[in-house]
Design a protein around this motif. Structure first.
Motif, PDB file in Angstrom:
ATOM      1  N   LYS A 187       0.848  -1.195   0.000  1.00 59.91           N
ATOM      2  CA  LYS A 187       0.000   0.000   0.000  1.00 59.91           C
ATOM      3  C   LYS A 187       0.885   1.246   0.000  1.00 59.91           C
ATOM      4  O   LYS A 187       2.064   1.184   0.278  1.00 59.91           O
ATOM      5  CB  LYS A 187      -0.908   0.024   1.237  1.00 59.91           C
ATOM      6  N   ASN A 188       0.268   2.365  -0.348  1.00 54.03           N
ATOM      7  CA  ASN A 188       0.882   3.688  -0.161  1.00 54.03           C
ATOM      8  C   ASN A 188       2.210   3.842  -0.895  1.00 54.03           C
ATOM      9  O   ASN A 188       3.261   3.963  -0.297  1.00 54.03           O
ATOM     10  CB  ASN A 188       1.053   3.976   1.337  1.00 54.03           C
ATOM     11  N   ARG A 189       2.154   3.808  -2.227  1.00 53.95           N
ATOM     12  CA  ARG A 189       3.255   4.194  -3.104  1.00 53.95           C
ATOM     13  C   ARG A 189       4.434   3.234  -3.094  1.00 53.95           C
ATOM     14  O   ARG A 189       5.576   3.641  -3.298  1.00 53.95           O
ATOM     15  CB  ARG A 189       3.768   5.600  -2.755  1.00 53.95           C
ATOM     16  N   CYS A 190       4.200   1.971  -2.897  1.00 54.60           N
ATOM     17  CA  CYS A 190       5.300   1.009  -2.971  1.00 54.60           C
ATOM     18  C   CYS A 190       5.779   0.870  -4.417  1.00 54.60           C
ATOM     19  O   CYS A 190       4.980   0.890  -5.351  1.00 54.60           O
ATOM     20  CB  CYS A 190       4.862  -0.354  -2.452  1.00 54.60           C
ATOM     21  N   ILE A 191       7.084   0.710  -4.580  1.00 57.20           N
ATOM     22  CA  ILE A 191       7.684   0.498  -5.901  1.00 57.20           C
ATOM     23  C   ILE A 191       8.557  -0.748  -5.820  1.00 57.20           C
ATOM     24  O   ILE A 191       9.527  -0.785  -5.052  1.00 57.20           O
ATOM     25  CB  ILE A 191       8.516   1.714  -6.345  1.00 57.20           C
ATOM     26  N   VAL A 192       8.208  -1.772  -6.595  1.00 58.32           N
ATOM     27  CA  VAL A 192       8.913  -3.048  -6.558  1.00 58.32           C
ATOM     28  C   VAL A 192       9.270  -3.438  -7.986  1.00 58.32           C
ATOM     29  O   VAL A 192       8.407  -3.458  -8.864  1.00 58.32           O
ATOM     30  CB  VAL A 192       8.055  -4.149  -5.905  1.00 58.32           C
ATOM     31  N   ASP A 193      10.537  -3.757  -8.221  1.00 60.58           N
ATOM     32  CA  ASP A 193      10.954  -4.166  -9.563  1.00 60.58           C
ATOM     33  C   ASP A 193      10.432  -5.562  -9.895  1.00 60.58           C
ATOM     34  O   ASP A 193       9.872  -5.789 -10.971  1.00 60.58           O
ATOM     35  CB  ASP A 193      12.479  -4.143  -9.679  1.00 60.58           C
ATOM     36  N   LYS A 194      10.607  -6.513  -8.985  1.00 63.95           N
ATOM     37  CA  LYS A 194      10.197  -7.887  -9.257  1.00 63.95           C
ATOM     38  C   LYS A 194       9.650  -8.519  -7.978  1.00 63.95           C
ATOM     39  O   LYS A 194      10.300  -8.472  -6.937  1.00 63.95           O
ATOM     40  CB  LYS A 194      11.370  -8.706  -9.797  1.00 63.95           C
ATOM     41  N   LEU A 195       8.448  -9.103  -8.079  1.00 62.20           N
ATOM     42  CA  LEU A 195       7.782  -9.720  -6.934  1.00 62.20           C
ATOM     43  C   LEU A 195       7.539 -11.193  -7.213  1.00 62.20           C
ATOM     44  O   LEU A 195       6.886 -11.549  -8.194  1.00 62.20           O
ATOM     45  CB  LEU A 195       6.449  -9.013  -6.656  1.00 62.20           C
ATOM     46  N   PHE A 196       8.067 -12.050  -6.342  1.00 63.41           N
ATOM     47  CA  PHE A 196       7.815 -13.491  -6.391  1.00 63.41           C
ATOM     48  C   PHE A 196       6.877 -13.831  -5.247  1.00 63.41           C
ATOM     49  O   PHE A 196       7.212 -13.606  -4.076  1.00 63.41           O
ATOM     50  CB  PHE A 196       9.109 -14.296  -6.236  1.00 63.41           C
ATOM     51  N   CYS A 197       5.708 -14.377  -5.555  1.00 66.44           N
ATOM     52  CA  CYS A 197       4.750 -14.710  -4.503  1.00 66.44           C
ATOM     53  C   CYS A 197       3.823 -15.812  -4.993  1.00 66.44           C
ATOM     54  O   CYS A 197       3.235 -15.711  -6.063  1.00 66.44           O
ATOM     55  CB  CYS A 197       3.934 -13.483  -4.102  1.00 66.44           C
ATOM     56  N   ASP A 198       3.687 -16.871  -4.189  1.00 63.47           N
ATOM     57  CA  ASP A 198       2.791 -17.974  -4.527  1.00 63.47           C
ATOM     58  C   ASP A 198       1.562 -18.003  -3.625  1.00 63.47           C
ATOM     59  O   ASP A 198       0.772 -18.935  -3.672  1.00 63.47           O
ATOM     60  CB  ASP A 198       3.536 -19.317  -4.417  1.00 63.47           C
ATOM     61  N   GLY A 199       1.382 -17.007  -2.783  1.00 63.23           N
ATOM     62  CA  GLY A 199       0.215 -16.928  -1.909  1.00 63.23           C
ATOM     63  C   GLY A 199      -0.678 -15.763  -2.297  1.00 63.23           C
ATOM     64  O   GLY A 199      -0.766 -15.375  -3.461  1.00 63.23           O
ATOM     65  N   GLU A 200      -1.292 -15.151  -1.329  1.00 60.79           N
ATOM     66  CA  GLU A 200      -2.222 -14.041  -1.574  1.00 60.79           C
ATOM     67  C   GLU A 200      -1.447 -12.751  -1.802  1.00 60.79           C
ATOM     68  O   GLU A 200      -0.506 -12.430  -1.080  1.00 60.79           O
ATOM     69  CB  GLU A 200      -3.169 -13.888  -0.388  1.00 60.79           C
ATOM     70  N   ILE A 201      -1.857 -12.015  -2.824  1.00 58.53           N
ATOM     71  CA  ILE A 201      -1.220 -10.744  -3.148  1.00 58.53           C
ATOM     72  C   ILE A 201      -2.286  -9.652  -3.187  1.00 58.53           C
ATOM     73  O   ILE A 201      -3.291  -9.785  -3.875  1.00 58.53           O
ATOM     74  CB  ILE A 201      -0.504 -10.792  -4.512  1.00 58.53           C
ATOM     75  N   PHE A 202      -2.044  -8.571  -2.434  1.00 58.89           N
ATOM     76  CA  PHE A 202      -2.908  -7.382  -2.499  1.00 58.89           C
ATOM     77  C   PHE A 202      -2.026  -6.177  -2.804  1.00 58.89           C
ATOM     78  O   PHE A 202      -1.035  -5.938  -2.123  1.00 58.89           O
ATOM     79  CB  PHE A 202      -3.639  -7.156  -1.182  1.00 58.89           C
ATOM     80  N   ILE A 203      -2.380  -5.437  -3.845  1.00 61.42           N
ATOM     81  CA  ILE A 203      -1.617  -4.259  -4.244  1.00 61.42           C
ATOM     82  C   ILE A 203      -2.602  -3.127  -4.489  1.00 61.42           C
ATOM     83  O   ILE A 203      -3.501  -3.265  -5.312  1.00 61.42           O
ATOM     84  CB  ILE A 203      -0.801  -4.520  -5.521  1.00 61.42           C
TER      85      ILE A 203
END
Length: 367
Positions: A187-203
């Motif tokens: 939340k709130n202006r996060c900046i991520v180049d690459k996200l690895f996730c096999d569970g729940e993702i909320f953006i």
């Protein structure tokens, strides 16, 4: 075991202690083991620290590893060529580490800049106001010298983490190169180049993720920008300047304004159309003589099916197609094979792989 307290200027040498306290200007010379280490003044550590509890209310510069059950930072901790290993880390001040911070529980409600962070449950909140109110505020005029002092970039606006690996992550205002986690909430202006996730993702819609790599899970991207066709040019440019949308998204939103205002080009038959004669395949719908535009309620009920492979696809309703080499934009649901570029849709996404960024009003299902 003995206690050691530095109130003026002094040094503590290696050994075993019950409590070590620095209230003036102190140095640690040698490895120590203690139940409690407290820093209220200015401290420089050149020995390994093993403790049950460590508290930092002052300024600590540490050049050897720390191993503790609990570490609480309300001042400034600078780890240079050293790692922090603990059961629990709480940072309400400033934490900078050019190596690793490892803990089962990590909670940051201040400012952090860390090369590598590993944990079980990690909560990161960039809280510059808290730092300023506490008195541990770094003046803006010193910003050009911050990297020289800390050995890493330190941001007033973001928590900086190069690589973050954990089980559960909740983050606000973070910049990260790589995140690997089972469950993620950004939340709130996060900046991520690459996200690895096999569970729940909320953006949420203020965040930007360059690439999401996930399998068989639901991704929810919260959209609050509203109907793109009603956005003004000034608002779109502001979103682009603030980094909340990329150039492709800005172009699409500007094109939506043209559609809503009736701007466009004239065909050889004299009919005003909102596109050039560029040879692209377009499937459109009219009610009477009114062209349905993106955002129109009637357009959401239309489904377009395209069996061949496509380069870029833009659909104002629901879309079903094969593989798409480029980008996909739809007003409703998207059901596709592999998508090489980005996806922007007002509904759900059902596809095999997505090579670019994702913006969805519903869920994202990687099949």
């Amino acid at each position: 075991m003995k206690n050691e307290k530095v109130e003026g200027i002094g040094s503590v040498y290696g050994g075993e202690y019950d409590t070590i306290s620095f209230e003036g200007i102190g140095k640690l010379k040698g490895d120590v083991t203690a139940k409690k280490v407290m820093v209220d003044g200015i401290f420089k550590g050149k020995g390994k620290i093993t403790a049950d509890e460590m508290g930092i209310d002052g300024i600590a510069r540490i050049f050897r590893d720390i191993k503790a059950k609990s570490v609480k930072i309300e001042g400034i901790l600078k780890l240079r060529r050293a790692s922090l290993n603990a059961d629990r880390v709480i940072c309400e001040g400033i934490m900078v580490a050019n190596r690793a911070v490892c803990a089962d529980e990590i909670y940051v409600d201040g400012i952090c800049s860390v090369s590598r962070m590993y944990g079980d449950n990690v909560i990161l909140k960039n809280n510059h106001d808290r730092i300023k109110a506490s008195g541990n505020f770094l003046p803006i005029r010193l910003k050009p010298f911050i990297k020289l002092y800390f050995g890493r970039n330190v941001s007033f606006d973001y928590s900086l983490v190069d690589v973050l690996e954990c089980t559960n992550l909740e983050a606000e205002g973070i910049k990260a190169k790589v995140i690997r986690a089972n469950n993620v909430k950004l939340k709130n202006r996060c900046i991520v180049d690459k996200l690895f996730c096999d569970g729940e993702i909320f953006i949420d819609d203020t965040c930007h993720v360059g690439q999401i790599i996930s399998k068989d899970q639901v991704i929810t991207v919260k959209k609050e920008m509203g109907d793109m066709a009603n956005m003004t040019l000034v608002k779109i440019l502001d979103l682009y300047k603030d980094g909340k949308i990329n150039a492709d998204e800005a172009e699409k939103m500007i094109n939506s304004i043209k559609l809503a205002s009736g701007e466009g080009y004239t065909s050889s038959g004299g009919t005003s159309l909102p596109w050039e004669d560029d040879g692209k395949l377009r499937i459109v719908a009219y009610i009477g003589r009114r062209l349905l535009k993106k955002g129109d309620p009637e357009a959401r009920s239309i489904e377009v099916k395209y069996d061949s492979e496509a380069l870029n696809v833009e659909c104002y309703g629901n879309l079903t197609c094969g593989n798409v080499k480029g980008h996909v934009s739809a007003g409703g649901n998207v059901t596709c094979g592999d998508i090489g570029g980005s996806v922007s849709t007002g509904g759900n996404i059902y596809c095999k792989n997505i090579g670019g960024s994702i913006a969805a009003g519903g869920g994202v299902h990687i099949m």
